[in-house]
Design a protein around this motif. Structure first.
Motif, short mmCIF file in Angstrom:
data_model
loop_
_atom_site.label_atom_id
_atom_site.label_comp_id
_atom_site.label_asym_id
_atom_site.label_seq_id
_atom_site.Cartn_x
_atom_site.Cartn_y
_atom_site.Cartn_z
N ARG A 26 0.83 -1.21 0.00
CA ARG A 26 0.00 0.00 0.00
C ARG A 26 0.87 1.26 0.00
NH1 ARG A 26 -4.18 -1.56 -1.98
NH2 ARG A 26 -6.01 -2.24 -0.80
N ASP A 27 2.00 1.23 0.70
CA ASP A 27 2.88 2.39 0.70
C ASP A 27 3.50 2.61 -0.67
OD1 ASP A 27 2.45 3.17 3.31
OD2 ASP A 27 4.11 2.02 4.13
N ALA A 28 3.84 1.51 -1.35
CA ALA A 28 4.36 1.63 -2.72
C ALA A 28 3.28 2.18 -3.65
CB ALA A 28 4.85 0.26 -3.20
N GLN A 29 2.04 1.74 -3.44
CA GLN A 29 0.94 2.24 -4.28
C GLN A 29 0.66 3.71 -4.02
OE1 GLN A 29 -2.06 -0.62 -3.12
NE2 GLN A 29 -0.78 -2.29 -3.88
N LEU A 30 0.76 4.13 -2.74
CA LEU A 30 0.56 5.54 -2.42
C LEU A 30 1.56 6.40 -3.18
CD1 LEU A 30 -0.73 7.79 -0.63
CD2 LEU A 30 1.11 7.35 1.01
N ARG B 51 17.29 0.16 -5.74
CA ARG B 51 17.20 -0.55 -4.46
C ARG B 51 15.75 -0.69 -4.00
NH1 ARG B 51 21.03 2.63 -0.62
NH2 ARG B 51 20.65 4.32 -2.10
N TYR B 52 14.96 0.33 -4.28
CA TYR B 52 13.53 0.27 -3.96
C TYR B 52 12.85 -0.83 -4.76
CZ TYR B 52 8.62 1.68 -4.65
OH TYR B 52 7.26 1.70 -4.78
N MET C 270 10.79 -4.15 3.66
CA MET C 270 9.68 -3.25 4.01
C MET C 270 10.22 -1.95 4.61
SD MET C 270 6.80 -5.98 5.37
CE MET C 270 5.47 -4.79 5.44
N TRP C 271 11.36 -2.03 5.32
CA TRP C 271 11.99 -0.77 5.76
C TRP C 271 12.38 0.06 4.54
CZ3 TRP C 271 16.58 1.25 4.30
CH2 TRP C 271 16.93 2.45 4.90
N ARG C 272 12.97 -0.58 3.54
CA ARG C 272 13.43 0.14 2.34
C ARG C 272 12.27 0.80 1.61
NH1 ARG C 272 17.99 2.02 0.97
NH2 ARG C 272 18.99 0.05 1.58
N ILE C 273 11.16 0.08 1.46
CA ILE C 273 9.99 0.64 0.78
C ILE C 273 9.44 1.82 1.58
CG2 ILE C 273 7.59 0.15 0.11
CD1 ILE C 273 8.56 -2.77 -0.44
N SER D 65 9.37 5.53 -0.03
CA SER D 65 8.04 6.08 -0.32
C SER D 65 7.73 7.31 0.54
CB SER D 65 6.97 5.01 -0.15
OG SER D 65 6.93 4.54 1.19
N THR D 66 8.08 7.27 1.83
CA THR D 66 7.75 8.41 2.68
C THR D 66 8.52 9.66 2.28
OG1 THR D 66 9.36 7.60 4.33
CG2 THR D 66 7.06 7.07 4.71
#
Length: 838
Positions: free
Chosen positions: A221-225, A254-255, A308-311, A315-316
């Motif tokens: 969801r964070d990647a989609q945002l 890397r992402y 998930m830390w990397r994403i 994203s943030t």
């Protein structure tokens, strides 16, 4: 697919029923879904999702063509002339459709008198449903799209990823014009709503060792945002087009690697569970690991947490970078300039910001900014996180950087800065000892966080102690001890993930770190001792008799001095508090406090203190209390006539007087239930108590500790603390169970646990008055109730009990009044307790 096309054409020519046609599609779709595990062996990640998406496109394409053939026969018009467009939405639109995800479809049409579009759509939907497609659908006229999106943010979001499958290109072009209108409509309001929605989702699914890889922090969801924001701001169809303009090629690479792993794991989860399931929990981890080809469960779990830390990091930062121009209030610009720390770095309301136009500063400059901040908590905006994420850190670290790190540890408030380093991905670069443990999960049924986050949570607890006595002890520490202890709190678990004992590895890690920071040998040795024995106080408090002199002297022989005892006590508080919410509670807090004070008394005495001497000191303290002086002399004598020294050791003078005053008025029994935190039952009785019945009926709750003391006038005192709390709907039932427990004729069917004789220990030399019974076995339902029942049968009287249970093991200790029947019949006790193993 060719065979399917031919079969469907043959069925149409034969004028077959709709049902027969749908069953042929169902058969083909079923065969395809059965082949997905083989496809997954050939290709994984995004490529697998794209292939799966394209395969479903073909089924939908063929179904639509079949419907048109059935409705128009040999008079089939050109497809472009029929004003219907089938479009994919959501993950289906992104070509990221997972195995058991819903197929989100939007059917758009333009009403034309010459075509019965509604009938065509209806016939298509019935065919898709009858064929077994897991379809989620929306049907809109082209003129309704804008209104539908404006009324519902979820619909608007789904439409952003619309992808044409089949139908009229004219209708699709009309749809695209409407979608572009939607994208440009009130972008600020839309993005604010999405950010608010995201905050709620991330709070509901925080970082976890068993993460929800779709909804969790750093999940899909964070990647989609990130894409939704980029689409709204720039109208792009792929993030790839923003490389080198919004983010660097290396950071995007890397992402994408991290995202690829999450795609693989999600597909594997769906295949393993056979349903739409997105939580990588312990139950499914071994099968997922095997399917993905990882050697160990721990290796896979660690890489997922890191991905998930990397994403989350990527994203943030870039969501904030894209959103800021829309949300920036230019009227505040003059105020912000007055709060500038240096060019491009600002402070406002205890938040630190950076300009996204500012090139990443050198690490030394950034550390100097942090050291120069007033010593208080701060929030660090994603723009400042970006500065640290994209700075350059050369190794080995120079002396100036090491001294700056020491200054950060010398602050009263270091947690926010360490969390900043974690969020930015520089924690390992600045503190290399964290490398192996940073994302390492702890599947021990106790810890809630991976090692790195647990260490940071411990620092947070250390800097915000909420137990008044421990806070006072902390305030009395020297500045040097506070700094040293903070480093110990961070390092205490960093040795995990190696074959050697993690405490010993932690010692090896902390020594060079403290040396490089300029600490002398003595305080470095103190830090090493604390790390080596950081679990000792917790183990002693929860698994041993802390009122036994041998236990206390052995404990203090390791800890050595009152100063080190105080430091270990504070470290233990921080360690337990950092495990997870509410893990440090009233029960274990009281045990640690009792151990601390009992050990402090031992440490301050030059000669050994006997139980009698300890009791005499407590009695002298009671004598001095005004509340005691106001009691009748007969009652005073009764208090001091209580045989059990342990009663005096376990309770404060005020608690002893409170219990004694209540015991005076007992005729049959009285009890008090405490529901405020975890359930606690306190009973004073003359009438016999059916304790095995009480514990058997409450067997769905885990007992944390139990006290049983004979007071005076034949009154017995019971205190039973449970680990869990009771919900309001349970209150009345618990009261009824306690009342029923005074009926000695009642029985409850007890499960007989499996206890091996080698798991039972009897120490008849524990003390003059008491023997000790210890049972270390697998944690089983009804274990304590069975032990109590067995001891009742042997007419053995429990003085007190210490219960320590984890998810898998139970360590129960009982002090029992000595009697010839006990110590002369240990074989009978062993046989009775282990009968479930026969």
């Amino acid at each position: 697919m060719n065979n399917l096309n031919e079969d469907i054409e043959s069925l149409i020519e034969a004028n077959a029923s709709d049902f027969e046609i749908s069953q042929r599609f169902k058969q083909a779709i079923g065969s395809y879904l059965d082949s997905l595990p083989q496809l997954f062996e050939q290709t994984q990640g995004k490529d697998f999702l794209v292939r799966h998406t394209k395969a479903l496109d073909q089924f939908i394409d063929q179904m639509y063509k079949t419907v048109l053939r059935r409705m128009f026969g040999n008079y089939l018009p050109m497809r472009n002339a029929i004003p219907i467009a089938l479009t994919a939405l959501g993950s289906y639109g992104r070509e990221q459709l997972c195995v058991h995800s819903d197929i989100d479809l939007m059917i758009v049409y333009a009403p034309q008198e010459g075509y019965n579009s509604e009938a065509i759509i209806e016939k298509f939907l019935y065919l898709a449903w009858d064929a077994g497609l897991k379809l989620g659908h929306r049907v809109h006229k082209t003129t309704e799209l804008f209104t539908a999106a404006d009324e519902d943010i979820t619909i608007r979001t789904a439409m952003m990823e619309a992808r044409f499958i089949i139908g009229s290109n004219y209708t699709w072009h009309a749809t695209q014009r409407e979608l572009e209108k939607i994208r440009r409509h009130k972008p600020k309001d839309f993005l604010l709503a999405k950010l608010e929605e995201t905050d709620g989702r991330r709070r509901a699914h925080p970082v976890s060792m068993q993460p929800n890889i779709k909804e969790g922090v750093g999940g899909l969801r964070d990647a989609q945002l990130l894409f939704w924001v980029a689409k709204t701001r720039f109208g792009i169809d792929s993030l790839n087009t923003l490389r080198d303009s919004l983010f660097t090629d290396d950071s995007y690479r890397r992402y994408r690697i991290a995202l690829e792993l999450i795609f693989r794991v999600r597909s594997a989860l769906h295949l393993v569970t056979g349903i739409q399931y997105d939580q990588l929990n312990l139950e499914h981890l071994p099968k997922v690991r095997k399917l993905l080809g990882f050697k160990t469960d721990m290796r896979l779990a660690t890489q997922v947490i890191e991905a998930m830390w990397r994403i989350n990091n990527f994203s943030t930062i870039f969501v904030a970078k894209m959103v800021r121009p829309l949300l920036c209030d230019l009227t505040h610009l003059p105020d912000l300039r007055t709060q500038r720390i240096r060019r491009g770095i600002f402070i406002s309301d205890n938040s630190i910001f950076a300009s996204f136009h500012l090139a990443a500063l050198p690490i030394e400059a950034l550390l100097n900014i942090l050291v120069g901040l007033e010593d208080k908590p701060y929030c660090f905006d994603d723009s400042f996180v970006s500065q640290l994420s994209y700075t350059t850190i050369a190794h080995p670290l120079n002396k100036r950087i090491k001294l700056l790190l020491r200054k950060l540890f010398e602050r009263e408030h270091t947690y926010d800065i360490l969390k900043l380093f974690y969020d930015a991905g520089v924690l390992v670069s600045l503190i290399p000892a964290m490398k192996k443990a940073l994302f390492l999960p702890q599947f021990d049924g106790y810890h809630h966080y991976p090692v790195g986050l647990h260490s940071l949570q411990c620092i947070k607890a250390y800097e915000s102690i909420d137990v008044p006595e421990i806070k006072t002890l902390y305030n009395d520490l020297s500045h040097r001890d506070r700094t040293m202890l903070k480093i110990v709190v961070l390092f205490h678990d960093l040795g995990k993930g190696r074959k050697q004992d993690h405490s010993e590895v932690g010692v090896k890690l902390v020594r060079p770190m403290m040396s490089k920071m300029g600490f002398d040998a003595q305080i470095t040795d103190d830090a090493a001792l604390l790390i080596r024995h950081h679990i000792l106080m917790s183990n002693i408090a929860q698994r041993h008799d802390i009122h036994n002199e041998k236990t206390l002297y052995k404990f203090m022989s390791v800890v050595k001095t009152p100063r080190m005892l105080t430091l270990l006590y504070i470290l233990t508080y921080a360690d337990i508090s950092g495990v997870g919410p509410d893990v440090f509670n009233t029960f274990n807090g009281k045990l640690l406090n009792e151990l601390f004070h009992a050990s402090l008394e031992i440490a301050q005495e030059k000669n050994r203190i006997t139980d009698a001497a300890r009791r005499l000191k407590i009695e002298q303290r009671i004598h001095r209390l005004d509340a005691f002086k106001s009691l009748p002399r007969t009652v005073q004598k009764k208090i001091f006539s209580i045989d059990s020294n342990l009663f005096f050791f376990r309770h404060s003078p005020d608690e002893i007087l409170y219990i004694a005053r209540r015991a005076r008025g007992i005729r049959t029994y009285a009890y008090a239930l405490d529901f405020s935190t975890s359930l606690s039952i306190e009973i004073l009785r003359k009438q016999p108590l059916n304790l095995s019945y009480l514990l058997g009926r409450l067997g769905y709750l885990d007992v944390a500790s139990m006290e049983v003391f004979t007071l005076f006038d034949d009154v017995k005192y019971f205190k039973i603390d449970f680990l869990q709390s009771a919900t309001p709907d349970m209150y009345e039932t618990i009261r009824e169970i306690v009342d029923d427990a005074f009926n000695m004729e009642l029985q409850v069917q007890l499960e007989i646990p499996k206890i091996e004789q080698k798991e039972i220990f009897i120490d008849c030399d524990h003390s003059i008055s008491y023997a000790e019974l210890s049972v270390h076995t697998a944690n089983q339902r009804g274990l304590l109730a069975f032990i109590i029942y067995s001891l009742d049968r042997l007419n053995l009287h429990i003085v007190t009990a210490k219960i320590h249970s984890t998810k898998y093991r139970a360590r129960d200790h009982f002090l029992i009044e000595k009697s010839p029947t006990m110590c002369n019949n240990t074989d009978q006790i062993l046989s009775l307790l282990s009968k479930g193993n026969n």
